[in-house]
Design a protein around this motif. Sequence first.
Motif, PDB file in Angstrom:
ATOM      1  N   UNK A   1      -1.670   2.001  17.697  1.00 26.12           N
ATOM      2  CA  UNK A   1      -2.022   1.536  16.360  1.00 26.12           C
ATOM      3  C   UNK A   1      -1.626   2.427  15.208  1.00 26.12           C
ATOM      4  N   UNK A   2      -0.909   3.511  15.460  1.00 20.22           N
ATOM      5  CA  UNK A   2      -0.465   4.380  14.369  1.00 20.22           C
ATOM      6  C   UNK A   2       0.819   3.854  13.750  1.00 20.22           C
ATOM      7  N   UNK A   3       1.011   4.154  12.469  1.00 25.09           N
ATOM      8  CA  UNK A   3       2.227   3.774  11.760  1.00 25.09           C
ATOM      9  C   UNK A   3       3.001   5.043  11.415  1.00 25.09           C
ATOM     10  N   UNK A   4       4.171   5.190  12.011  1.00 25.48           N
ATOM     11  CA  UNK A   4       5.036   6.334  11.762  1.00 25.48           C
ATOM     12  C   UNK A   4       6.229   5.896  10.934  1.00 25.48           C
ATOM     13  N   UNK A   5       6.790   6.850  10.202  1.00 26.26           N
ATOM     14  CA  UNK A   5       7.943   6.528   9.363  1.00 26.26           C
ATOM     15  C   UNK A   5       8.787   7.772   9.153  1.00 26.26           C
TER      16      UNK A   5
ATOM     17  N   UNK B   1      11.494  13.445   6.635  1.00 20.27           N
ATOM     18  CA  UNK B   1      10.219  13.872   7.192  1.00 20.27           C
ATOM     19  C   UNK B   1       9.674  12.779   8.110  1.00 20.27           C
ATOM     20  N   UNK B   2       9.184  13.182   9.273  1.00 19.63           N
ATOM     21  CA  UNK B   2       8.442  12.263  10.119  1.00 19.63           C
ATOM     22  C   UNK B   2       7.002  12.274   9.635  1.00 19.63           C
ATOM     23  N   UNK B   3       6.507  11.123   9.190  1.00 16.08           N
ATOM     24  CA  UNK B   3       5.170  11.053   8.609  1.00 16.08           C
ATOM     25  C   UNK B   3       4.342  10.003   9.327  1.00 16.08           C
ATOM     26  N   UNK B   4       3.030  10.151   9.192  1.00 15.63           N
ATOM     27  CA  UNK B   4       2.083   9.163   9.696  1.00 15.63           C
ATOM     28  C   UNK B   4       1.332   8.594   8.519  1.00 15.63           C
ATOM     29  N   UNK B   5       1.197   7.258   8.478  1.00 17.53           N
ATOM     30  CA  UNK B   5       0.585   6.564   7.345  1.00 17.53           C
ATOM     31  C   UNK B   5      -0.700   5.893   7.808  1.00 17.53           C
ATOM     32  N   UNK B   6      -1.792   6.122   7.062  1.00 14.28           N
ATOM     33  CA  UNK B   6      -3.056   5.489   7.438  1.00 14.28           C
ATOM     34  C   UNK B   6      -3.207   4.145   6.729  1.00 14.28           C
ATOM     35  N   UNK B   7      -4.334   3.464   6.963  1.00 16.08           N
ATOM     36  CA  UNK B   7      -4.535   2.122   6.436  1.00 16.08           C
ATOM     37  C   UNK B   7      -4.629   2.086   4.922  1.00 16.08           C
ATOM     38  N   UNK B   8      -4.968   3.204   4.311  1.00 14.33           N
ATOM     39  CA  UNK B   8      -5.044   3.272   2.855  1.00 14.33           C
ATOM     40  C   UNK B   8      -3.715   3.646   2.205  1.00 14.33           C
ATOM     41  N   UNK B   9      -2.701   3.879   3.026  1.00 16.55           N
ATOM     42  CA  UNK B   9      -1.401   4.232   2.495  1.00 16.55           C
ATOM     43  C   UNK B   9      -1.180   5.716   2.332  1.00 16.55           C
ATOM     44  N   UNK B  10      -2.134   6.535   2.742  1.00 22.57           N
ATOM     45  CA  UNK B  10      -1.977   7.987   2.663  1.00 22.57           C
ATOM     46  C   UNK B  10      -1.063   8.470   3.785  1.00 22.57           C
ATOM     47  N   UNK B  11      -0.211   9.437   3.487  1.00 20.00           N
ATOM     48  CA  UNK B  11       0.746   9.908   4.481  1.00 20.00           C
ATOM     49  C   UNK B  11       0.502  11.368   4.830  1.00 20.00           C
ATOM     50  N   UNK B  12       0.784  11.697   6.076  1.00 18.74           N
ATOM     51  CA  UNK B  12       0.664  13.054   6.593  1.00 18.74           C
ATOM     52  C   UNK B  12       1.999  13.440   7.206  1.00 18.74           C
TER      53      UNK B  12
ATOM     54  N   UNK C   1       0.801  -1.208   0.000  1.00 19.89           N
ATOM     55  CA  UNK C   1       0.000   0.000   0.000  1.00 19.89           C
ATOM     56  C   UNK C   1       0.842   1.270   0.000  1.00 19.89           C
ATOM     57  N   UNK C   2       2.171   1.140   0.091  1.00 20.94           N
ATOM     58  CA  UNK C   2       3.052   2.295   0.069  1.00 20.94           C
ATOM     59  C   UNK C   2       4.216   1.994  -0.865  1.00 20.94           C
ATOM     60  N   UNK C   3       4.523   2.939  -1.737  1.00 22.32           N
ATOM     61  CA  UNK C   3       5.607   2.745  -2.691  1.00 22.32           C
ATOM     62  C   UNK C   3       6.855   3.549  -2.350  1.00 22.32           C
ATOM     63  N   UNK C   4       6.778   4.427  -1.352  1.00 13.91           N
ATOM     64  CA  UNK C   4       7.905   5.271  -1.019  1.00 13.91           C
ATOM     65  C   UNK C   4       8.994   4.482  -0.302  1.00 13.91           C
ATOM     66  N   UNK C   5      10.198   5.029  -0.314  1.00 16.15           N
ATOM     67  CA  UNK C   5      11.318   4.451   0.401  1.00 16.15           C
ATOM     68  C   UNK C   5      11.426   5.116   1.771  1.00 16.15           C
ATOM     69  N   UNK C   6      11.590   4.290   2.806  1.00 15.74           N
ATOM     70  CA  UNK C   6      11.657   4.803   4.163  1.00 15.74           C
ATOM     71  C   UNK C   6      12.998   4.476   4.790  1.00 15.74           C
ATOM     72  N   UNK C   7      13.463   5.402   5.622  1.00 20.10           N
ATOM     73  CA  UNK C   7      14.662   5.150   6.404  1.00 20.10           C
ATOM     74  C   UNK C   7      14.350   4.386   7.683  1.00 20.10           C
ATOM     75  N   UNK C   8      13.124   4.509   8.166  1.00 17.47           N
ATOM     76  CA  UNK C   8      12.725   3.845   9.404  1.00 17.47           C
ATOM     77  C   UNK C   8      11.209   3.814   9.477  1.00 17.47           C
ATOM     78  N   UNK C   9      10.677   2.805  10.154  1.00 18.00           N
ATOM     79  CA  UNK C   9       9.234   2.662  10.350  1.00 18.00           C
ATOM     80  C   UNK C   9       8.998   2.203  11.783  1.00 18.00           C
ATOM     81  N   UNK C  10       7.933   2.735  12.406  1.00 19.48           N
ATOM     82  CA  UNK C  10       7.621   2.372  13.793  1.00 19.48           C
ATOM     83  C   UNK C  10       6.114   2.329  13.990  1.00 19.48           C
ATOM     84  N   UNK C  11       5.642   1.254  14.599  1.00 15.62           N
ATOM     85  CA  UNK C  11       4.234   1.121  14.937  1.00 15.62           C
ATOM     86  C   UNK C  11       4.007   1.462  16.395  1.00 15.62           C
TER      87      UNK C  11
END
Length: 316
Positions: free
Chosen positions: A66-70, A76-87, A52-62
């Motif tokens: 229940x939030x997914x941070x990366x 950029x510190x981003x938050x990813x929802x279940x649809x793969x959208x990032x904030x 659901x995500x095509x971007x390259x990440x340096x790190x990911x943390x759940x």
Amino acid sequence: MPNATWPVVDGFKGLNNRIDPIRLGLEWQLQADNVLCDDAGFLTRRPGQTSFVNSQFKDVYGTKDGRLLAIDASDNLIQIDEQGNSLVLQAGVIGAPFQWTELGYAIFMLGDVAAWAVYPDTIITWGSLCPSLSSVSYPLGDPISYPPPGGHVIGTRRDQLAVAVWEDEQDRSVLYFSRPGYPHEFRLERDYQIFAGRINLLAHTSTAFVIGTDRAIYLDPYDGPMMKVADYGVPLNAITYDERDVVFFWSELGLCKAAPFENLTDSKLAVIGQGPVTMALLEYQGSRYAVVQQVNRPAVKRSARPYELPTVSVIG
């Protein structure tokens, strides 16, 4: 064969590769490709992969809620929802990959070159709230507070943060604790513990703190003395939390839980290799599964060296 008697299996138990197959009952599987054994003892087809995500990440943390941070490729510190959208939550978060932990509503991240404290409305350097020595006159005998030390593993113990620092030349780890209630302040000369070997895991529940090294597992109950509960080690950060106040983690002898401490697979699963491990909890069709991915390499006991045949140069 109309008169044949077929064996009856009341429920399956999963994969067991420790017992001789001849002695293994029909409730155990020798091989279980693409199936799961659910909580009711039924075999069910496992879910497939979903990208659901095509971007390259340096790190990911759940996070535990229940939030997914990366951390993305642009720091950029981003938050990813279940649809793969990032904030994007914050730009310029350098230093990934990090060690992560949570204390209350704050998230703390420690890297090789930077440390951050993420609050609901801001992100600051972890340690920036520690008073400087030049601005504070400490009473005689009052311990000095320092920013968090540079370490390789971090964790939470009640209202304290813990940072493990590996001292290779002495084959030990020093575990430093922050001042209770003040996560930016560490009294390095006083609040610490020393463990043999390299600390690879720090975890907590409401009743105990778990410390895992490369050669032993310790349980530190909040209402009793610390105890060694296993004489085998754990890989780096192979851990996942359950909201039922349970922590699961991988070890040299399989899946463990705490607290209290229990090895769930040692009697059933022969674990091979000591490579990097990633794990998570999967909720699927009403059952929960610990999913473990391990990259294996030959395991050698730390207390012994591989035998090397000496070179024979002279025979006399």
